[in-house]
Design a protein around this motif. Structure first.
Motif, mmCIF file in Angstrom:
data_model
loop_
_atom_site.group_PDB
_atom_site.id
_atom_site.type_symbol
_atom_site.label_atom_id
_atom_site.label_comp_id
_atom_site.label_asym_id
_atom_site.label_seq_id
_atom_site.Cartn_x
_atom_site.Cartn_y
_atom_site.Cartn_z
ATOM 1 N N UNK A 20 -13.126 -25.656 131.489
ATOM 2 C CA UNK A 20 -12.822 -24.236 131.589
ATOM 3 C C UNK A 20 -13.921 -23.448 130.893
ATOM 4 N N UNK A 21 -14.056 -22.185 131.289
ATOM 5 C CA UNK A 21 -14.941 -21.269 130.577
ATOM 6 C C UNK A 21 -14.116 -20.102 130.075
ATOM 7 N N UNK A 22 -14.414 -19.666 128.867
ATOM 8 C CA UNK A 22 -13.756 -18.503 128.272
ATOM 9 C C UNK A 22 -14.843 -17.510 127.899
ATOM 10 N N UNK A 23 -14.757 -16.304 128.446
ATOM 11 C CA UNK A 23 -15.743 -15.261 128.166
ATOM 12 C C UNK A 23 -15.097 -14.216 127.269
ATOM 13 N N UNK A 43 -14.260 -27.032 127.045
ATOM 14 C CA UNK A 43 -14.286 -25.574 127.149
ATOM 15 C C UNK A 43 -15.700 -25.068 126.895
ATOM 16 N N UNK A 44 -16.194 -24.249 127.814
ATOM 17 C CA UNK A 44 -17.452 -23.536 127.631
ATOM 18 C C UNK A 44 -17.101 -22.117 127.232
ATOM 19 N N UNK A 45 -17.467 -21.711 126.010
ATOM 20 C CA UNK A 45 -17.130 -20.380 125.507
ATOM 21 C C UNK A 45 -18.394 -19.542 125.358
ATOM 22 N N UNK A 84 -17.738 -23.881 137.678
ATOM 23 C CA UNK A 84 -16.434 -24.236 137.124
ATOM 24 C C UNK A 84 -15.304 -23.717 138.004
ATOM 25 N N UNK A 85 -14.161 -24.376 137.873
ATOM 26 C CA UNK A 85 -13.001 -24.006 138.694
ATOM 27 C C UNK A 85 -12.242 -22.822 138.123
ATOM 28 N N UNK A 86 -12.138 -22.745 136.798
ATOM 29 C CA UNK A 86 -11.313 -21.714 136.165
ATOM 30 C C UNK A 86 -12.077 -21.037 135.036
#
Length: 233
Positions: A20-23, A43-45, A84-86
């Motif tokens: 997941x990525x969180x921006x 997680x990619x933040x 990424x998917x989400x």
């Protein structure tokens, strides 16, 4: 058992790569990162603010943490975010940046974008540019607080829709020493019992002969009017 968290995490579709990525690394973004990591996901933040990135690196809130401007589509592309998917857009208080970031993600081909909104207008704009899900963490927290103040016997609530909820409640004195079968929750209240808790441990689908005691809690599902009929203090 934090039922209110379901309102956000039910929007996260399973991903076979568990990435997941969180921006946005404010309180909401950091909380999402930490929870996803505890659940075993990569997680990619990222955040544009150097201090937030540095603090997140120190606290190790995510597997990978980058400083970048998410309003720049090229920066997102270079970081591999479009693969990424989400992606969760946790930039709730900066409306312009939030909308542009969401637009960039959808135009970049991200299939599932979840965005945090700070107002109804913000929500409408996010949906206009393609957000698949929009969440209101502050609204949900406010509703939960109001419920806890007016009905202290309700420990937690997750609204399935305007009329139905999953609710965790303290076992009332009227239920103390009785079995689940004796209570006849479905016949008397129109509620289905999902779990019984004791000392932070939950028994899912408990046996009908299970005896309930004060100091424990039960999790029920049903319409809100039925929940209000429970003899809670």
């Amino acid at each position: 058992m934090n039922l209110s968290s379901l309102a956000f995490f039910r929007t996260l579709r399973p991903d076979h790569k568990k990435q997941f990525a969180v921006i946005g690394l404010g309180r909401f973004g950091r909380a999402v990162c930490l929870t996803l990591r505890r659940l075993g996901y990569e997680v990619l933040a990222m955040d544009a603010d150097e201090k937030r990135v540095a603090a997140s690196l120190t606290d190790q809130v995510a597997s990978h943490i980058l400083q970048l401007d998410s309003t720049q589509s090229s920066a997102l592309h270079e970081a591999g975010v479009f693969e990424l998917d989400t992606v969760i857009v946790a930039i709730g208080n900066y409306v312009e940046e939030s909308i542009i970031t969401t637009l960039n993600l959808k135009e970049g081909g991200v299939p599932h974008v979840i965005a945090k909104a700070s107002s109804e207008i913000h929500e409408k704009l996010l949906r206009k540019v393609g957000a698949d899900h929009v969440v209101f963490p502050e609204h949900e927290t406010g509703c939960s607080l109001a419920h806890s103040l007016t009905r202290p016997g309700i420990l937690d609530r997750f609204e399935l829709d305007p009329d139905h909820s999953i609710v965790e409640v303290v076992v009332p004195p009227e239920f103390d020493g009785k079995t689940i079968a004796e209570l006849e929750l479905r016949n008397r209240y129109g509620l289905n019992l999902l779990a019984v808790s004791q000392d932070d441990k939950f028994e899912i689908n408990p046996r009908p002969e299970r005896v309930l005691h004060q100091g424990s809690a039960i999790v029920v599902i049903g319409c809100n009017t039925a929940v209000e009929k429970l003899p809670l203090r």
